[in-house]
Design an enzyme around this catalytic site. Structure first.
Site, short mmCIF file in Angstrom:
data_model
loop_
_atom_site.label_atom_id
_atom_site.label_comp_id
_atom_site.label_asym_id
_atom_site.label_seq_id
_atom_site.Cartn_x
_atom_site.Cartn_y
_atom_site.Cartn_z
N HIS A 206 30.80 45.44 42.80
CA HIS A 206 31.17 46.53 41.88
C HIS A 206 30.24 46.69 40.69
O HIS A 206 30.35 47.64 39.95
CB HIS A 206 32.61 46.34 41.38
CG HIS A 206 32.72 45.26 40.33
ND1 HIS A 206 32.69 43.94 40.66
CD2 HIS A 206 32.83 45.33 38.99
CE1 HIS A 206 32.80 43.22 39.55
NE2 HIS A 206 32.86 44.04 38.52
C1 UD1 Z 1 35.33 46.97 34.74
C2 UD1 Z 1 34.63 46.03 33.77
C3 UD1 Z 1 33.96 44.91 34.55
C4 UD1 Z 1 34.93 44.23 35.47
C5 UD1 Z 1 35.53 45.28 36.38
C6 UD1 Z 1 36.51 44.71 37.37
C7 UD1 Z 1 33.76 47.08 31.72
C8 UD1 Z 1 32.54 47.48 31.01
N1 UD1 Z 1 33.60 46.70 33.00
O1 UD1 Z 1 34.32 47.63 35.51
O2 UD1 Z 1 33.47 43.95 33.64
O3 UD1 Z 1 34.27 43.24 36.22
O4 UD1 Z 1 36.20 46.24 35.56
O5 UD1 Z 1 36.99 45.70 38.20
O6 UD1 Z 1 34.83 47.09 31.15
N2 UD1 Z 1 38.60 53.50 38.83
C9 UD1 Z 1 39.65 53.94 39.60
N3 UD1 Z 1 40.86 53.36 39.43
C10 UD1 Z 1 41.08 52.35 38.53
C11 UD1 Z 1 40.00 51.92 37.73
C12 UD1 Z 1 38.76 52.51 37.90
O7 UD1 Z 1 39.52 54.82 40.43
O8 UD1 Z 1 42.21 51.85 38.44
C13 UD1 Z 1 37.25 54.10 39.04
C14 UD1 Z 1 36.96 55.23 38.13
O9 UD1 Z 1 36.26 56.20 38.88
C15 UD1 Z 1 36.01 54.64 37.10
C16 UD1 Z 1 35.32 53.54 37.87
O10 UD1 Z 1 36.27 53.10 38.83
O11 UD1 Z 1 35.13 55.56 36.57
C17 UD1 Z 1 34.88 52.38 37.01
O12 UD1 Z 1 35.97 51.87 36.22
P1 UD1 Z 1 35.67 51.21 34.77
O13 UD1 Z 1 36.90 50.69 34.18
O14 UD1 Z 1 34.85 52.12 33.97
O15 UD1 Z 1 34.71 50.00 35.09
P2 UD1 Z 1 34.64 48.98 36.32
O16 UD1 Z 1 33.44 49.30 37.10
O17 UD1 Z 1 35.94 48.85 37.03
#
Ligand code: UD1
Length: 368
Positions: A206
Site C-alpha cells: 500500500h
Molecule cells: C494510511 C497511513 C499509512 C498506513 C496506512 C494503513 C498516512 C499518511 N498514511 O495510508 O501510514 O500504513 O494508512 O492502511 O496516514 N480508502 C478507502 N477506504 C478507507 C480508507 C482509505 O477507500 O477506509 C482509500 C481512499 O481512496 C484514500 C486512499 O485509500 O484516498 C488512501 O487512504 P489514506 O488514509 O489517505 O492513506 P493510506 O494509504 O491508507
C-alpha cells in the site's frame, strides 16, 4: 481522575489503541475517552477491527474521510480542536505515524494539553515517506514518548529530546497479537480460501512509493506472477492499491493468474491466522514486519529502508528492493530456510500497554 483522550484514525492504529484503553481501565484512576478521526472508514478497514478487538465505540467520530495530505490533516485539526476544548483532557494519546497522529498532536499541544506519543522514535531516515514527517514532527512536540526498540530511544537522543521524557516500554501492537493469537487460530480463513498450513505466501502492498508508480508496481506484480507458479499467493488488497491496479490497467493480467488470490482487506483475526500459517510474507507495511518477527515467519519487506531495524537484527525481516528478480530470489531463499537467529525483541511480551499506563499515572501524580 486523570483525563486521557486517545486518538485513532487509520487501520494500524486500532490494534495499538485497544490494549491501551484496556490498560487505562485496569490501572484505575483514569477517565478515558476515545476519538476516531475517520481517516479510515470502510467496514473492513475500520469497524471490523473495533468488533474483533473489543474496542469500545468511540465517544467522538470526526468522520474526516479521505483527501490529499493537506486537506485530510487540516480537516482532522479543525474537527478535533472543538472536541478537545470541550472535554479538556490532561493527556492526549496518539499512536503510530499516520496523518491523524500529527494532526491531533499539534492541536493538543497548542491547547496546552500534555501530548503522549506511543511508538515514538522510529526513523526510516527517508523524508519522502509521509509517515517519516509525521513521526519527526509528533516526537518533537510530545511530552511523553513511548518507544518500542532501543534504536528509537537513540534516534530521539540524537534529535535532542530530553531522555526524561522517553520510555522504552515494548510494543503495544504485539500486546494485541499475543492476546489474540489463540483466537486467530480458530479462524476458518484457510478453509475458505482453500489454503494448506505452510503452503502459501501472504502479500500486502500500500505504500505510495510502491503502488503509485506503474513501473514499480509492474516489477512487484511480475514477482508475484513468478511466485504464484510455485505457491499460492494471498493478496488482501488495500483500497489505494485496488484503485491503482484498476487505473493502471493491471486488473486483467492479475485475473489470469490462477495461483494469485486477490481478496478484500482482511479483518484482524483472519489476517493474523493467514500470517501465522504462511510460508513467507511479502509486504511494505510497518506493523507486519513486527508481527512476523514474533510469529517467526520470514518477512520480505519490499522497501529500501525500515524504521524498525530490530526486526532485521533479531527478527525474521529482510529488506528487498522492489525489483522482480530480487524479490523472487529472496523468496526462494526464504522458503529454502536459513539458519537465521530469531528471538523476540526485549519487552515485546504483551505488557507494553500496562507499562505505559503505569508511567502515565506516575507522571500525573508528579504534576499534581
Ligand atoms: C494510511 C497511513 C499509512 C498506513 C496506512 C494503513 C498516512 C499518511 N498514511 O495510508 O501510514 O500504513 O494508512 O492502511 O496516514 N480508502 C478507502 N477506504 C478507507 C480508507 C482509505 O477507500 O477506509 C482509500 C481512499 O481512496 C484514500 C486512499 O485509500 O484516498 C488512501 O487512504 P489514506 O488514509 O489517505 O492513506 P493510506 O494509504 O491508507
Amino acid at each position: 481522575m486523570i483525563r486521557v483522550m486517545s486518538v485513532c484514525g487509520a487501520r494500524p492504529n486500532f490494534m495499538k489503541i485497544a490494549p491501551l484503553l484496556r490498560a487505562f481501565g485496569a490501572q484505575g484512576g483514569f477517565e478515558s475517552l476515545l476519538v476516531h478521526t475517520g481517516q479510515h472508514y470502510d467496514e473492513n478497514m475500520s469497524r471490523l477491527f473495533f468488533e474483533e478487538l473489543g474496542i469500545p465505540r468511540p465517544e467522538v467520530n470526526l468522520e474526516v474521510g479521505s483527501g490529499s495530505h493537506a486537506v485530510q490533516t487540516a480537516e482532522i485539526m479543525k474537527r478535533f480542536e472543538p472536541a478537545a476544548v470541550e472535554w479538556r483532557p490532561d493527556y492526549v494519546v496518539v499512536v503510530g505515524d499516520v496523518n491523524s497522529t500529527i494532526a491531533c498532536g499539534l492541536v493538543a499541544v497548542k491547547l496546552g494539553m500534555k501530548l503522549v506519543h506511543v511508538e515514538a522514535g522510529l526513523r526510516s531516515f527517508d523524508r519522502t515517506m509521509p509517515e517519516e514527517i509525521n513521526r519527526v514532527l509528533t516526537d518533537a512536540i510530545s511530552d511523553l514518548l513511548f518507544v518500542t526498540e532501543p534504536a528509537g530511544a537513540e534516534n530521539l537522543r540524537r534529535e535532542g529530546i530530553d531522555a526524561k521524557k522517553v520510555h522504552l516500554v515494548g510494543n503495544v501492537m504485539i500486546d494485541t497479537l499475543l492476546a489474540n493469537r489463540a483466537k486467530a487460530e480458530g479462524s476458518d480463513v484457510l478453509e475458505r480460501l482453500g489454503l494448506a498450513r505452510g503452503g502459501y505466501v501472504v502479500a500486502t502492498l500500500h505504500r505510495p512509493s510502491n503502488v503509485d508508480e506503474p513501473e514499480k508496481l509492474r516489477e512487484i506484480l511480475g514477482a508475484f506472477e513468478e511466485i504464484q507458479r510455485e505457491s499460492a499467493v494471498v493478496f488482501p488488497v488495500h483500497p489505494r492499491t485496488r484503485k491503482n491496479l484498476e487505473e493502471m490497467g493491471f486488473g486483467e493480467m492479475l485475473g489470469r493468474l490462477g495461483g494469485l488470490k486477490l481478496i478484500e482487506p482482511a479483518g484482524y483475526l483472519d489476517f493474523l491466522c493467514l500470517m501465522a500459517n504462511a510460508a513467507a510474507v511479502l509486504t511494505d507495511s510497518g506493523g507486519i514486519q513486527e508481527e512476523t518477527t514474533i510469529l517467526g515467519v520470514p518477512c520480505l519487506t519490499l522497501r529500501e529502508n525500515t524504521e524498525r531495524p530490530i526486526t532485521v537484527a533479531e527478527g525474521t525481516n529482510r529488506l528487498v528492493r522492489a525489483a522482480r528478480e530480487e524479490i523472487v530470489r529472496a523468496y526462494r531463499e526464504a522458503r529454502g530456510g536459513g539458519s537465521r537467529v530469531r528471538r523476540a525483541p526485549r519487552l515485546w511480551d504483551g505488557k507494553a500497554a500496562e507499562r505505559i499506563a503505569a508511567v502515565l499515572a506516575a507522571d500525573a501524580a508528579g504534576r499534581r
